[in-house]
Design a protein around this motif. Structure first.
Motif, mmCIF file in Angstrom:
data_model
loop_
_atom_site.group_PDB
_atom_site.id
_atom_site.type_symbol
_atom_site.label_atom_id
_atom_site.label_comp_id
_atom_site.label_asym_id
_atom_site.label_seq_id
_atom_site.Cartn_x
_atom_site.Cartn_y
_atom_site.Cartn_z
ATOM 1 N N GLY A 90 -9.514 -1.417 2.406
ATOM 2 C CA GLY A 90 -8.415 -1.682 1.317
ATOM 3 C C GLY A 90 -8.379 -0.751 0.013
ATOM 4 N N GLY A 120 -2.434 -8.463 -5.882
ATOM 5 C CA GLY A 120 -4.099 -7.918 -5.636
ATOM 6 C C GLY A 120 -4.955 -9.332 -5.895
ATOM 7 N N TYR A 144 0.815 -1.323 0.122
ATOM 8 C CA TYR A 144 0.510 0.139 0.179
ATOM 9 C C TYR A 144 0.833 1.135 0.377
ATOM 10 C CZ TYR A 144 1.299 -0.624 5.212
ATOM 11 O OH TYR A 144 1.949 -1.125 6.045
ATOM 12 N N SER A 177 -6.581 -7.408 -0.364
ATOM 13 C CA SER A 177 -5.332 -6.465 -0.070
ATOM 14 C C SER A 177 -5.023 -6.723 1.671
ATOM 15 C CB SER A 177 -6.693 -5.613 0.030
ATOM 16 O OG SER A 177 -5.851 -4.338 1.188
#
Length: 335
Positions: free
Chosen positions: A293, A301, A197, A310
């Motif tokens: 998420g 992914g 992320y 996520s």
């Protein structure tokens, strides 16, 4: 980004949010002076560069399409050669909710940039509320190539992009404005999948308007668990004229792959293919939406177009958000 496959194509059980900042900190930032904001020449240049032809021609990064991707730190769609043989896709008899294209929503859009060969590339993202009104949330594998002084190569965010249109303009990503966890740089996209992320700090658009002033934002939630319903997932398939959306629910998936360990929110939605990485998983929230998420982590992914994952949004996401808000020097690849 996330796929080898590329088909062409209420009530919320939302856990209590962990507050990121006091509510007052999320209030709009007052203008420093009267009158219209100054124009942003960087955004104007990118707006001219990303014309309709280039926007519609941009594609996600695929394995083998960018020979220098590993050296340059750019994302790939590769899948670990030691991937688990356990089910990483639809379970027998599992219902897969359909997805459909639409004209998008203001808080979700796509990044555009040019790779080392000059080819236009894409990845999805969403605008999250912040004191600076300038943050985009995406997948780490979408953003990691732009840390520090890495070449930006026309990197910009276009909210609610559809049909070659830029309804809110173009928002450049600031130099040293990419925040990806140090663990993701150090461990890589497989061993570090739990850290897939990142946040991008943007500059105002060509008219001088800050991102969140133009589009609004979604609330970032952390520490809310793995189980959410309903969940609205949105992403931009590579080469598509419009984004996809799908309504489903998230559950917990524990990886048994030692090369890609961790626990992940898992969601079934059809046709989420290359380019949808970084797209948000949204839940209803007072006054709009909240994000729990993004498409990324555990085979970057998802290994099939029907199942997405996520990284879990916990204290590490909250800490990275705080770093981006206060402008802490971002992490980057070790030299």
């Amino acid at each position: 980004m996330r796929r080898f496959f590329r088909p062409r194509a209420a009530r919320a059980a939302v856990a209590v949010a962990v507050a990121l900042l006091p509510c007052a900190a999320l209030a709009p930032v007052a203008a420093a002076h009267g009158g219209p904001p100054p124009a942003n020449p960087v955004a104007a240049r990118l707006d001219a560069y990303w014309n309709a032809a280039r926007l519609t021609a941009a594609v996600p990064v695929d394995t083998g399409l960018e020979a220098n991707s590993a050296a340059s730190g750019l994302e790939t769609d590769s899948v670990s050669s030691t991937s688990s043989s356990a089910v990483d896709g639809p379970q027998p008899g599992e219902y897969i909710p359909p997805s459909h294209s639409f004209d998008g929503m203001s808080q979700v859009g796509t990044f555009f940039w040019t790779d080392v060969s000059g080819t236009g590339r894409t990845c999805s993202g969403s605008v999250v509320r912040s004191p600076g009104r300038d943050l985009v949330l995406s997948a780490g594998h979408c953003l990691r190539g732009y840390s520090g002084t890495s070449p930006r190569r026309n990197l910009a965010f276009v909210p609610r992009y559809h049909d070659g249109k830029k309804p809110y303009g173009v928002f450049p990503v600031r130099a040293n404005g990419v925040y990806v966890p140090q663990e993701y740089y150090d461990l890589g996209e497989h061993a570090g999948a739990e850290y897939d992320y990142g946040f991008a700090v943007t500059e105002p658009n060509q008219d001088g308007t800050p991102l969140e002033d133009a589009t609004g934002g979604v609330q970032l939630l952390t520490g809310t668990g793995y189980h959410h319903t309903p969940v609205r997932m949105i992403g931009y398939p590579g080469g598509a004229e419009k984004p996809l959306e799908c309504w489903s629910r998230t559950t917990r998936w524990d990886s048994d792959d030692p090369a890609e360990p961790g626990s992940y929110p898992r969601i079934a939605c059809d046709a989420f293919v290359d380019g949808t990485s970084g797209g948000p998983m949204l839940v209803p929230w007072p006054g709009g939406w909240a994000v729990i998420g993004v498409i990324g982590g555990y085979h970057t992914g998802g290994y099939t177009p029907q199942i997405s994952y996520s990284a879990y949004f916990g204290k590490n996401v909250r800490a990275l958000y705080a770093d981006a808000v206060i402008g802490t020097p971002p992490a980057g690849p070790k030299s």
